[in-house]
Design an enzyme around this catalytic site. Structure first.
Site, PDB file in Angstrom:
ATOM      1  N   GLU A  55       0.825  -1.207   0.000  1.00  0.00           N
ATOM      2  CA  GLU A  55       0.000   0.000   0.000  1.00  0.00           C
ATOM      3  C   GLU A  55       0.864   1.263   0.000  1.00  0.00           C
ATOM      4  OE1 GLU A  55      -4.155   0.446   2.038  1.00  0.00           O
ATOM      5  OE2 GLU A  55      -2.619   1.003   3.498  1.00  0.00           O
ATOM      6  N   GLU A  58       2.138   1.755  -3.465  1.00  0.00           N
ATOM      7  CA  GLU A  58       1.040   2.247  -4.306  1.00  0.00           C
ATOM      8  C   GLU A  58       0.778   3.724  -4.053  1.00  0.00           C
ATOM      9  OE1 GLU A  58      -3.716   1.303  -5.185  1.00  0.00           O
ATOM     10  OE2 GLU A  58      -2.668   0.279  -3.531  1.00  0.00           O
ATOM     11  N   CYS A  85      -8.400  -1.960   3.974  1.00  0.00           N
ATOM     12  CA  CYS A  85      -8.285  -3.040   4.962  1.00  0.00           C
ATOM     13  C   CYS A  85      -9.621  -3.439   5.567  1.00  0.00           C
ATOM     14  CB  CYS A  85      -7.352  -2.617   6.095  1.00  0.00           C
ATOM     15  SG  CYS A  85      -5.692  -2.214   5.584  1.00  0.00           S
ATOM     16  N   SER A 105      -7.356   1.733  -2.475  1.00  0.00           N
ATOM     17  CA  SER A 105      -6.142   0.961  -2.709  1.00  0.00           C
ATOM     18  C   SER A 105      -6.522  -0.412  -3.249  1.00  0.00           C
ATOM     19  CB  SER A 105      -5.367   0.800  -1.398  1.00  0.00           C
ATOM     20  OG  SER A 105      -4.365  -0.181  -1.525  1.00  0.00           O
ATOM     21  N   LYS A 144     -15.447  -9.663   8.242  1.00  0.00           N
ATOM     22  CA  LYS A 144     -14.388 -10.481   7.674  1.00  0.00           C
ATOM     23  C   LYS A 144     -14.931 -11.801   7.142  1.00  0.00           C
ATOM     24  CE  LYS A 144     -10.681  -7.968   8.122  1.00  0.00           C
ATOM     25  NZ  LYS A 144      -9.893  -7.563   6.930  1.00  0.00           N
ATOM     26  N   GLU A 147     -15.939 -10.949   3.692  1.00  0.00           N
ATOM     27  CA  GLU A 147     -14.752 -10.713   2.868  1.00  0.00           C
ATOM     28  C   GLU A 147     -14.136 -12.026   2.401  1.00  0.00           C
ATOM     29  OE1 GLU A 147     -10.936  -7.851   3.320  1.00  0.00           O
ATOM     30  OE2 GLU A 147     -11.032  -9.451   4.822  1.00  0.00           O
ATOM     31  N   GLU A 152     -13.358 -13.138  -5.567  1.00  0.00           N
ATOM     32  CA  GLU A 152     -11.993 -12.824  -6.007  1.00  0.00           C
ATOM     33  C   GLU A 152     -10.943 -13.195  -4.958  1.00  0.00           C
ATOM     34  OE1 GLU A 152     -14.498 -10.721  -5.712  1.00  0.00           O
ATOM     35  OE2 GLU A 152     -13.953  -8.894  -4.643  1.00  0.00           O
ATOM     36  N   CYS A 291     -10.495  -1.608  14.736  1.00  0.00           N
ATOM     37  CA  CYS A 291     -10.743  -3.034  14.947  1.00  0.00           C
ATOM     38  C   CYS A 291     -10.871  -3.404  16.423  1.00  0.00           C
ATOM     39  CB  CYS A 291      -9.631  -3.853  14.302  1.00  0.00           C
ATOM     40  SG  CYS A 291      -9.493  -3.611  12.519  1.00  0.00           S
TER      41      CYS A 291
END
Length: 377
Positions: A55, A58, A85, A105, A144, A147, A152, A291
């Site tokens: 990141e 990037e 994230c 990102s 999560k 996710e 993908e 978190c």
């Protein structure tokens, strides 16, 4: 059977066994997971460091394009760059602000980066097929679960992360199996994904991704060490925070923002969309406090629960000798042996992802994927 544990879990799992908020039970937790039957226990902090490498690179590329210091034959990716994230934040962008998808990102979250590294790199080296490895994530976050099920997030018919348990679910498993985690002798994470930096553990707090990224980006961009590794302007529980980072030698500055909580995220997005905010880099976490306040954390009552968990994360970082992601020897090793350099072709194949405009669709099964499913004693 392989487990990985997120940064925020280690400062909250103790509450599930009667300890006060902010008790640091990292290595007793590792021992407890082995008693549950896991053959390997890896640290998601390692993947947080990996995320910073990808990141941060990037971000520097986007900044240099904007400053005219680099050129590209393709479209110039926009600023501000938003972190990716937090899966709840990513879903919010896809459903409510799809025009901002190019600003996200392309990096996968640490959970998914570690999953890709386990299934596509580590398993092969040990002679396992990816489908023969079952990877279970211990996360502070119910999103999560969703996710990990994104199409993908895997390849060749297998998922990078097979199951996700929350901190509360892990506590229930310990109680169900009569494992007194707090009384266990400390055990270490397994290598080669068992070492994380202080920067990696900061991912557990709002502002932590930003602070970790700045530690590396500043040093890579300027060739100098930061005067202070602590970025106090983005620390604490305030919902929205800002900072300006001067880059000596480049005669440039980077304006960053941090926000936690969906309400604050929506407000910040509107400021950006309407041209009232000119940030370069923005960290967004959907849960208040980041978190440490995730939906899967213990439901401990008290006015200072988040503050105590947050301070515990800061204390872990403070007490570590290794506090920068780019100095992690296991990160150096994985680039030397696998990825070559950050944002390489191999990195993009395994550690980066893409997003979809879901503003006109309702995703069936999303709420089901968030349900906790561990047995209750």
């Amino acid at each position: 059977m392989v487990a990985q544990t997120a940064p925020a879990v280690r400062v909250a799992i103790g509450e599930e066994v009667g300890l006060p908020p902010g008790a640091i039970e990292t290595h007793q937790m590792v021992a407890g997971l082995r008693q549950l039957g896991f053959d390997y226990v890896f640290d998601t902090d390692f993947a947080a460091d990996l995320t910073i490498m990808e990141e941060g690179t990037e971000l520097l590329h986007r900044l240099k394009l904007a400053w005219g210091l680099e050129k590209t034959d393709g479209p110039v990716p926009p600023l501000p760059m938003f972190t990716s994230c937090c899966p709840a934040w990513v879903s919010l962008v896809e459903t409510d602000y799809p025009e901002l998808i190019p600003n996200l990102s392309s990096c996968k979250s640490p959970q998914q980066m570690l999953g890709a590294n386990v299934k596509a790199v580590w398993a092969e080296r040990l002679g396992y097929k990816p489908e023969d490895v079952c990877l279970v994530s211990i996360m502070p976050c119910t999103a999560k679960k969703h996710e990990a099920k994104r199409p993908e997030m895997g390849r060749g018919g297998y998922r990078d992360v097979d199951y996700v348990l929350t901190t509360r679910e892990l506590g229930r498993l310990f109680r169900f199996n009569k494992i007194n985690m707090a009384a266990l002798p400390k055990e270490q994470y397994d290598n080669p994904m068992g070492t994380g930096s202080g920067a990696g553990v900061l991912f557990g707090n709002t502002g932590g991704v930003m602070e970790a990224a700045v530690r590396t980006v500043y040093e890579v961009a300027t060739g100098q060490e930061m005067p202070s590794l602590n970025l106090d302007a983005v620390r604490g529980l305030k919902g929205v925070k800002e900072a300006n980072l001067s880059l000596p030698g480049l005669d440039k500055s980077v304006k960053v923002a941090v926000c936690s909580g969906i309400k604050n995220a929506r407000h910040l997005v509107e400021e950006v969309r309407n041209g009232r905010a000119d940030y370069d880099f923005v960290e967004v976490m959907s849960c208040p406090g980041g978190c440490i306040g995730g939906g899967g954390q213990p439901k401990t009552k008290g006015p200072d629960v988040l503050a105590r968990r947050m301070q515990a994360v800061y204390n872990i970082d403070r007490d570590m000798r290794l506090r920068k992601s780019h100095e992690n020897p296991q990160i150096k090793e994985v680039y030397a042996q696998v990825y070559g350099e950050p944002n390489s072709h191999k990195s993009h194949e395994l550690l980066h992802t893409h997003y979809n405009d879901r503003s006109k669709q309702t995703e069936l099964g999303y709420s089901d994927s968030l349900k906790e499913d561990a047995p209750v004693p």
